[in-house]
Design an enzyme around this catalytic site. Structure first.
Site, PDB file in Angstrom:
ATOM      1  N   PRO A  68     -62.258  73.838   3.688  1.00 44.26           N
ATOM      2  CA  PRO A  68     -60.182  74.222   4.304  1.00 44.26           C
ATOM      3  C   PRO A  68     -60.422  73.861   5.400  1.00 44.26           C
ATOM      4  CG  PRO A  68     -62.175  75.901   4.281  1.00 44.26           C
ATOM      5  CD  PRO A  68     -63.596  74.781   4.227  1.00 44.26           C
ATOM      6  N   GLU A  69     -60.740  73.188   6.411  1.00 41.79           N
ATOM      7  CA  GLU A  69     -60.520  72.785   7.343  1.00 41.79           C
ATOM      8  C   GLU A  69     -59.623  71.421   6.792  1.00 41.79           C
ATOM      9  OE1 GLU A  69     -60.862  74.434   9.841  1.00 41.79           O
ATOM     10  OE2 GLU A  69     -62.780  75.644  10.212  1.00 41.79           O
ATOM     11  N   PHE A  71     -56.308  68.939   8.381  1.00 43.86           N
ATOM     12  CA  PHE A  71     -56.006  66.939   9.368  1.00 43.86           C
ATOM     13  C   PHE A  71     -57.007  67.233  10.950  1.00 43.86           C
ATOM     14  CE2 PHE A  71     -52.654  63.353   9.811  1.00 43.86           C
ATOM     15  CZ  PHE A  71     -54.242  62.870   9.571  1.00 43.86           C
ATOM     16  N   ASN A  72     -55.881  67.674  11.746  1.00 50.65           N
ATOM     17  CA  ASN A  72     -55.747  67.904  12.903  1.00 50.65           C
ATOM     18  C   ASN A  72     -56.979  68.842  13.883  1.00 50.65           C
ATOM     19  OD1 ASN A  72     -53.587  66.518  13.803  1.00 50.65           O
ATOM     20  ND2 ASN A  72     -52.761  68.167  12.391  1.00 50.65           N
TER      21      ASN A  72
HETATM   22  C1  LIG Z   1     -56.049  78.867   9.472  1.00 50.58           C
HETATM   23  C2  LIG Z   1     -56.251  76.961  10.020  1.00 50.58           C
HETATM   24  O1  LIG Z   1     -54.805  76.206   9.941  1.00 50.58           O
HETATM   25  C3  LIG Z   1     -55.274  75.093  10.392  1.00 50.58           C
HETATM   26  O2  LIG Z   1     -54.073  74.528  10.577  1.00 50.58           O
HETATM   27  P1  LIG Z   1     -53.146  73.713  12.003  1.00 50.58           P
HETATM   28  O3  LIG Z   1     -54.319  74.415  13.100  1.00 50.58           O
HETATM   29  O4  LIG Z   1     -52.002  74.676  12.353  1.00 50.58           O
HETATM   30  O5  LIG Z   1     -53.317  71.966  11.545  1.00 50.58           O
HETATM   31  P2  LIG Z   1     -53.940  71.214  10.572  1.00 50.58           P
HETATM   32  O6  LIG Z   1     -55.365  71.559  11.154  1.00 50.58           O
HETATM   33  O7  LIG Z   1     -53.465  70.113  10.799  1.00 50.58           O
HETATM   34  O8  LIG Z   1     -53.876  72.015   9.363  1.00 50.58           O
HETATM   35  C4  LIG Z   1     -51.861  72.153   8.768  1.00 50.58           C
HETATM   36  C5  LIG Z   1     -51.845  71.070   8.403  1.00 50.58           C
HETATM   37  O9  LIG Z   1     -50.383  71.196   7.667  1.00 50.58           O
HETATM   38  C6  LIG Z   1     -49.815  70.629   7.617  1.00 50.58           C
HETATM   39  N1  LIG Z   1     -48.341  70.368   8.765  1.00 50.58           N
HETATM   40  C7  LIG Z   1     -48.341  71.994   9.730  1.00 50.58           C
HETATM   41  N2  LIG Z   1     -47.064  71.671  10.447  1.00 50.58           N
HETATM   42  C8  LIG Z   1     -46.804  70.249  10.110  1.00 50.58           C
HETATM   43  C9  LIG Z   1     -45.442  69.767   9.863  1.00 50.58           C
HETATM   44  O10 LIG Z   1     -44.711  70.484  10.684  1.00 50.58           O
HETATM   45  N3  LIG Z   1     -45.254  68.977   9.966  1.00 50.58           N
HETATM   46  C10 LIG Z   1     -45.780  68.388   8.580  1.00 50.58           C
HETATM   47  N4  LIG Z   1     -45.936  67.079   7.819  1.00 50.58           N
HETATM   48  N5  LIG Z   1     -46.850  68.764   8.142  1.00 50.58           N
HETATM   49  C11 LIG Z   1     -47.365  69.819   8.922  1.00 50.58           C
HETATM   50  C12 LIG Z   1     -50.341  69.223   7.793  1.00 50.58           C
HETATM   51  O11 LIG Z   1     -50.772  68.550   6.298  1.00 50.58           O
HETATM   52  C13 LIG Z   1     -51.533  69.814   8.516  1.00 50.58           C
HETATM   53  O12 LIG Z   1     -52.515  68.778   8.791  1.00 50.58           O
HETATM   54  C14 LIG Z   1     -56.256  74.314   9.883  1.00 50.58           C
HETATM   55  O13 LIG Z   1     -56.716  73.430  10.553  1.00 50.58           O
HETATM   56  C15 LIG Z   1     -57.621  75.336   9.293  1.00 50.58           C
HETATM   57  O14 LIG Z   1     -58.207  74.352   8.958  1.00 50.58           O
HETATM   58  C16 LIG Z   1     -57.220  76.382   9.040  1.00 50.58           C
HETATM   59  O15 LIG Z   1     -56.576  76.414   8.051  1.00 50.58           O
END
Ligand SMILES: C[C@@H]1O[C@H](OP(=O)(O)OP(=O)(O)OC[C@H]2O[C@@H](n3cnc4c(=O)[nH]c(N)nc43)[C@H](O)[C@@H]2O)[C@@H](O)[C@H](O)[C@@H]1O
Length: 444
Positions: A68-69, A71-72
């Site tokens: 579930p994790e 990209f970032n």
């Molecule tokens: C609740 C947690 O949230 C965490 O999310 P969090 O740290 O925001 O950040 P990420 O790990 O990147 O996960 C959020 C994903 O949602 C999409 N996304 C979010 N914001 C944007 C945006 O502004 N533009 C675009 N193009 N895409 C966006 C993108 O695919 C991104 O990799 C997750 O990593 C954890 O695993 C867990 O689910």
């Protein structure tokens, strides 16, 4: 076009590999057919190991992260693995195998093939290699002689938790706590997700309780295992060796976005946001080892950069995430305060929220790829372009505890922005103490 070419070659390569791996598997299954119990199977394994000896004494470190994790967070786990690899290399020729991207929970764009994506589609692999030896997964298959991983270690915490409430760094082979995500096939090999590479098999899977920083695993990998290729599953279990220290920053700086994504972001900045590196004082050096922009030297493009995380962040009704109304009010007050006429918004908001946002903030600028662009760039590429544009804004505001926003902070730190323009976040509508993000100063 360059990107299309870049994906076509690995695909052909993939089909050839699939053909050979099926061939190898059938030969081996013929040889190992008589192995009816585990011991006989393992005895057979040591005589007939399907992993051909590599030309030099290389050992491969592979890893994967809890499904579930996002990209970032995965980008953060890469940094932890890079520290471990550095430690391992003090006593052996270890190489890190980059886990292909795909099947991420947040990458929901329909009808787009988003598995087995090599790192080269999102990052400059030569830049990563300037810090540690890394190879793509398909190179690993080719180099190691087959789609086999010798040993999988599933990392887990300790069933008993902390002893006497004391934090202690330790590693022990333990029975698996959770149900394994691997199952045996007819030939007694382990099958699993393996980033969508259906032909990949593991020879052995065991669990390792680990508590501490990434490099505490090094002695175990060096002394207790003779496997040539070792994969750490649930690699996020271990922590950074030294969060935000020089080594952390060196690895982070080596995670240069792929050039085609930076070019698309730069063209967008120039066309819609009147923003160029020259005007904005954000010079960029292709060679990260030569890049050292003084903190405070970057001016940034004449726009406000916003990362507004929605979806699963609002479903939990978290108190540190604003309503759309609250976010728009904050955006308008920041634009006024910093005398900015334009605002770039990066968000994962759904269609309904986006329509509302457009009504409330008509001046908002967004990067909206066509379906063809999306097919080429994938959700990961679009996320990077959004981050790149936010990273170049004169002032940035992000979302509380989002690793997406954290990676933008780091990018701005690398570009040389004054921390006051970077470490800002939205507050929840009813949040009493709205603590702002920590400034993790870049170290060279
Ligand atoms: C609740 C947690 O949230 C965490 O999310 P969090 O740290 O925001 O950040 P990420 O790990 O990147 O996960 C959020 C994903 O949602 C999409 N996304 C979010 N914001 C944007 C945006 O502004 N533009 C675009 N193009 N895409 C966006 C993108 O695919 C991104 O990799 C997750 O990593 C954890 O695993 C867990 O689910």
């Amino acid at each position: 076009m360059a990107n299309r070419r870049g994906t076509a070659v690995p695909l052909i390569f993939h089909h050839i590999l699939r053909y050979f791996s099926v061939l190898i598997l059938s030969v081996l299954s013929y040889n190992l057919n008589s192995a009816s119990d585990d011991d006989a199977f393992r005895a057979g394994q040591s005589m007939l190991s399907p992993v051909a000896a590599p030309s030099r004494d290389v050992r491969y470190l592979l890893y994967d992260v809890n499904p579930p994790e996002g990209f970032n967070l995965r980008r953060d786990v890469y940094i932890r693995m890079a520290s471990l690899l550095k430690t391992l290399r003090k006593e052996g020729d270890w190489v890190l195998v980059l886990p292909p991207w795909g099947r991420l929970y947040h990458w929901q764009s329909p009808d787009i093939h988003q598995v087995r994506i090599p790192w080269g589609e999102f990052f400059s692999v030569t830049s990563l290699q300037a810090k540690i030896p890394v190879i793509e997964y398909e190179e690993f298959i080719a180099e190691s002689g087959g789609p086999f991983i010798d040993q999988i270690l599933v990392l887990q915490s300790y069933a008993e938790g902390w002893t006497d409430g004391k934090w202690e760094e330790k590693v022990d082979e333990r029975p698996c706590i959770e149900r394994l995500m691997y199952s045996k096939d007819k030939q007694n090999y382990y099958r699993g997700w393996f980033w969508g590479y259906e032909e990949t098999r593991a020879l052995n899977v065991t669990c390792l309780s680990a508590q501490g920083h990434a490099s505490i695993l090094a002695p175990f990998l060096q002394n207790n295992l003779s496997a040539t290729s070792v994969m750490l599953d649930r690699a996020e279990t271990v922590l950074h060796d030294h969060y935000a220290g020089k080594d952390y920053w060196d690895t982070r700086r080596s995670m240069v976005f792929a050039k085609h994504l930076r070019i698309i972001g730069d063209e967008f900045r120039a066309k819609y946001l009147n923003s160029t590196d020259k005007q904005d004082q954000t010079p960029y050096n292709e060679d990260w080892t030569q890049m050292k922009n003084r903190l405070g030297s970057a001016k940034g493009g004449p726009y406000l950069g916003v990362h507004l995380r929605r979806k699963d962040f609002i479903w939990g009704h978290r108190e540190d995430v604003p309503s759309l109304n609250g976010a728009v009010k904050k955006i308008q007050s920041l634009m006024k305060k910093h005398k900015l006429q334009q605002v770039f918004v990066a968000t994962d908001a759904d269609e309904e929220e986006l329509a509302k946002l457009k009504r409330m903030l008509p001046e908002m600028v967004r990067y909206e790829p066509t379906w063809e662009d999306l097919e080429l760039l994938k959700d990961g590429g679009v996320a990077i372009i959004d981050q790149w544009i936010c990273a170049h804004a004169r002032f940035f505001i992000g979302t509380s505890v989002s690793t997406f926003s954290f990676r933008i902070h780091e990018e701005r730190e690398i570009l040389g922005f004054d921390p006051k323009t970077t470490y800002n976040r939205f507050c929840g509508d009813d949040e009493n103490e709205c603590e702002q993000p920590t400034h993790w100063k870049i170290v060279y």
